[in-house]
Design a protein around this motif. Structure first.
Motif, PDB file in Angstrom:
ATOM      1  N   ALA A 101       0.830  -1.213   0.000  1.00  0.00           N
ATOM      2  CA  ALA A 101       0.000   0.000   0.000  1.00  0.00           C
ATOM      3  C   ALA A 101       0.860   1.257   0.000  1.00  0.00           C
ATOM      4  O   ALA A 101       0.450   2.301  -0.519  1.00  0.00           O
ATOM      5  N   LYS A 102       2.049   1.182   0.604  1.00  0.00           N
ATOM      6  CA  LYS A 102       2.997   2.304   0.600  1.00  0.00           C
ATOM      7  C   LYS A 102       2.329   3.605   1.060  1.00  0.00           C
ATOM      8  O   LYS A 102       2.358   4.630   0.369  1.00  0.00           O
ATOM      9  N   LEU A 103       1.729   3.540   2.242  1.00  0.00           N
ATOM     10  CA  LEU A 103       1.013   4.692   2.777  1.00  0.00           C
ATOM     11  C   LEU A 103       1.977   5.798   3.172  1.00  0.00           C
ATOM     12  O   LEU A 103       3.096   5.540   3.630  1.00  0.00           O
ATOM     13  N   GLY A 104       1.537   7.043   3.019  1.00  0.00           N
ATOM     14  CA  GLY A 104       2.356   8.191   3.367  1.00  0.00           C
ATOM     15  C   GLY A 104       2.270   8.529   4.851  1.00  0.00           C
ATOM     16  O   GLY A 104       1.886   7.700   5.682  1.00  0.00           O
ATOM     17  N   ALA A 105       2.598   9.762   5.183  1.00  0.00           N
ATOM     18  CA  ALA A 105       2.610  10.207   6.576  1.00  0.00           C
ATOM     19  C   ALA A 105       1.188  10.367   7.113  1.00  0.00           C
ATOM     20  O   ALA A 105       0.280  10.768   6.395  1.00  0.00           O
ATOM     21  N   GLN A 106       1.012  10.015   8.373  1.00  0.00           N
ATOM     22  CA  GLN A 106      -0.234  10.157   9.105  1.00  0.00           C
ATOM     23  C   GLN A 106      -1.453   9.656   8.307  1.00  0.00           C
ATOM     24  O   GLN A 106      -2.442  10.373   8.141  1.00  0.00           O
ATOM     25  N   PRO A 107      -1.400   8.423   7.856  1.00  0.00           N
ATOM     26  CA  PRO A 107      -2.527   7.907   7.066  1.00  0.00           C
ATOM     27  C   PRO A 107      -3.755   7.625   7.918  1.00  0.00           C
ATOM     28  O   PRO A 107      -3.649   7.226   9.083  1.00  0.00           O
ATOM     29  N   ARG A 108      -4.917   7.829   7.315  1.00  0.00           N
ATOM     30  CA  ARG A 108      -6.185   7.433   7.926  1.00  0.00           C
ATOM     31  C   ARG A 108      -6.622   6.123   7.270  1.00  0.00           C
ATOM     32  O   ARG A 108      -6.641   6.004   6.040  1.00  0.00           O
ATOM     33  N   ASP A 134       2.249   6.541  13.023  1.00  0.00           N
ATOM     34  CA  ASP A 134       1.520   7.810  12.970  1.00  0.00           C
ATOM     35  C   ASP A 134       0.131   7.659  12.358  1.00  0.00           C
ATOM     36  O   ASP A 134      -0.554   8.652  12.101  1.00  0.00           O
ATOM     37  N   ALA A 135      -0.305   6.422  12.128  1.00  0.00           N
ATOM     38  CA  ALA A 135      -1.618   6.175  11.523  1.00  0.00           C
ATOM     39  C   ALA A 135      -2.722   6.202  12.563  1.00  0.00           C
ATOM     40  O   ALA A 135      -2.499   5.967  13.753  1.00  0.00           O
ATOM     41  N   THR A 136      -3.925   6.498  12.102  1.00  0.00           N
ATOM     42  CA  THR A 136      -5.133   6.329  12.909  1.00  0.00           C
ATOM     43  C   THR A 136      -6.107   5.479  12.099  1.00  0.00           C
ATOM     44  O   THR A 136      -6.065   5.477  10.865  1.00  0.00           O
ATOM     45  N   ALA A 137      -6.976   4.759  12.801  1.00  0.00           N
ATOM     46  CA  ALA A 137      -7.879   3.852  12.102  1.00  0.00           C
ATOM     47  C   ALA A 137      -9.249   3.835  12.741  1.00  0.00           C
ATOM     48  O   ALA A 137      -9.401   4.014  13.956  1.00  0.00           O
ATOM     49  N   ASP A 138     -10.239   3.602  11.895  1.00  0.00           N
ATOM     50  CA  ASP A 138     -11.610   3.343  12.329  1.00  0.00           C
ATOM     51  C   ASP A 138     -11.966   1.938  11.860  1.00  0.00           C
ATOM     52  O   ASP A 138     -11.735   1.576  10.703  1.00  0.00           O
ATOM     53  N   ALA A 139     -12.536   1.146  12.768  1.00  0.00           N
ATOM     54  CA  ALA A 139     -12.921  -0.229  12.454  1.00  0.00           C
ATOM     55  C   ALA A 139     -14.423  -0.372  12.686  1.00  0.00           C
ATOM     56  O   ALA A 139     -14.936  -0.007  13.756  1.00  0.00           O
ATOM     57  N   VAL A 140     -15.112  -0.894  11.676  1.00  0.00           N
ATOM     58  CA  VAL A 140     -16.578  -0.938  11.672  1.00  0.00           C
ATOM     59  C   VAL A 140     -17.059  -2.370  11.556  1.00  0.00           C
ATOM     60  O   VAL A 140     -16.589  -3.131  10.707  1.00  0.00           O
ATOM     61  N   ASP A 141     -18.012  -2.738  12.411  1.00  0.00           N
ATOM     62  CA  ASP A 141     -18.618  -4.067  12.306  1.00  0.00           C
ATOM     63  C   ASP A 141     -19.981  -4.041  13.001  1.00  0.00           C
ATOM     64  O   ASP A 141     -20.235  -3.187  13.862  1.00  0.00           O
ATOM     65  N   GLN A 164      -1.451  -4.607  22.450  1.00  0.00           N
ATOM     66  CA  GLN A 164      -0.382  -4.192  21.545  1.00  0.00           C
ATOM     67  C   GLN A 164      -0.042  -2.706  21.688  1.00  0.00           C
ATOM     68  O   GLN A 164       0.839  -2.203  20.988  1.00  0.00           O
ATOM     69  N   GLY A 165      -0.747  -2.015  22.572  1.00  0.00           N
ATOM     70  CA  GLY A 165      -0.487  -0.599  22.768  1.00  0.00           C
ATOM     71  C   GLY A 165      -0.919   0.261  21.596  1.00  0.00           C
ATOM     72  O   GLY A 165      -0.350   1.324  21.349  1.00  0.00           O
ATOM     73  N   LEU A 166      -1.958  -0.190  20.891  1.00  0.00           N
ATOM     74  CA  LEU A 166      -2.435   0.521  19.709  1.00  0.00           C
ATOM     75  C   LEU A 166      -3.800   1.172  19.906  1.00  0.00           C
ATOM     76  O   LEU A 166      -4.325   1.785  18.983  1.00  0.00           O
ATOM     77  N   ASP A 167      -4.365   1.035  21.090  1.00  0.00           N
ATOM     78  CA  ASP A 167      -5.731   1.495  21.317  1.00  0.00           C
ATOM     79  C   ASP A 167      -5.884   3.000  21.159  1.00  0.00           C
ATOM     80  O   ASP A 167      -6.955   3.482  20.795  1.00  0.00           O
ATOM     81  N   HIS A 168      -4.804   3.765  21.381  1.00  0.00           N
ATOM     82  CA  HIS A 168      -4.896   5.222  21.221  1.00  0.00           C
ATOM     83  C   HIS A 168      -4.986   5.630  19.757  1.00  0.00           C
ATOM     84  O   HIS A 168      -5.347   6.777  19.445  1.00  0.00           O
ATOM     85  N   GLN A 169      -4.690   4.711  18.851  1.00  0.00           N
ATOM     86  CA  GLN A 169      -4.757   5.009  17.419  1.00  0.00           C
ATOM     87  C   GLN A 169      -6.056   4.529  16.782  1.00  0.00           C
ATOM     88  O   GLN A 169      -6.295   4.793  15.601  1.00  0.00           O
TER      89      GLN A 169
END
Length: 246
Positions: free
Chosen positions: A32-39, A60-67, A83-88
């Motif tokens: 995917a080669k995502l850039g800086a601060q990808p959503r 530096d990514a943030t994510a929304d997960a839908v289900d 995994q210490g990723l909950d803040h993202q």
């Protein structure tokens, strides 16, 4: 026992809800080669394996997960915390069609195109969430070989429900994309997925004697017959990395 609970238990040992290995998830996301601060947006996230892997690869990514199922979202939440990723990460218990929250660099829907009614419908729907030139990652079945009538009956499918691999790519691109990478799952990945699916259910059934255990066992055996006697080697799975062109 409700169908979504059976599916949740079945994915205990293979939380990637598709015939794809963990190494393959990483391989595809690197492309995917995502850039800086990808959503990042994951539609039909299940246990959230794709989401969490993307976040782990991009600090530096943030994510929304839908289900629509709370069980998978809860599993995703627990793993994110471990995994210490909950803040993202932000989780959303809502139907795919109802979700709107701006535009994203990468939108994923792997093994969940039923949320929109099919591949083309999914490709069109994901485009509404993408930034210009953004990427969609869609995992979909295709016919490795033409199915016979018995296989179609076993799957409860129509001949045109899936295309062959070339036709699947054409269907996805018809929504306004260019395929910049794709991965076709190997038979060994299918086997690992299906043995994990049926095995997790059978293990649970043995540990939970009674009506629910009987239901889980029946579901596992029916699924195993459908796979071994029906679509093994007939139904393939491809994960398409698509760049929006229109």
């Amino acid at each position: 026992m409700e169908r979504h609970l059976i599916s949740h238990i079945a994915h205990t040992d293979h939380p990637i809800a598709a015939p794809v290995s963990g190494q393959t998830v990483t391989r595809i996301l690197r492309r995917a080669k995502l850039g800086a601060q990808p959503r990042v947006l994951d539609i039909g996230c299940g246990h959230g394996v794709w989401t969490l892997r993307a976040l782990a690869m991009h600090e530096d990514a943030t994510a929304d997960a839908v289900d629509v199922h709370r069980e998978g979202l809860e599993s995703c939440r627990i793993m994110a915390e471990r995994q210490g990723l909950d803040h993202q990460l932000t989780l959303h218990h809502t139907p795919a069609a109802d979700y709107k929250n701006g535009l994203y660099d990468l939108v994923m829907c792997v093994g969940a195109t039923h949320a929109y009614g099919g591949l083309v419908e999914t490709a069109n729907a994901l485009k509404e969430h993408l930034k210009p030139g953004g990427l969609a990652l869609i995992g979909e079945g295709f016919w490795e070989v033409p199915p016979n009538a018995e296989t179609l009956i076993t799957l409860g499918a129509e001949p045109g429900e899936y295309a062959d691999l070339a036709g699947t790519v054409e269907r996805a691109e018809s929504a306004g994309y260019a395929t910049v990478y794709a991965y076709t799952s190997e038979l060994s990945e299918w086997d690992d997925y299906e043995w994990s699916w049926t095995g997790s259910l059978l293990r649970w059934a043995v540990d939970h004697p009674g009506p629910d255990g009987d239901t889980a066992r029946a579901a596992a055996l029916a699924h195993r017959d459908m796979w071994l006697k029906g679509y093994r080697g007939v139904l393939g799975f491809v994960t398409l990395l698509l760049k929006r062109t229109s």
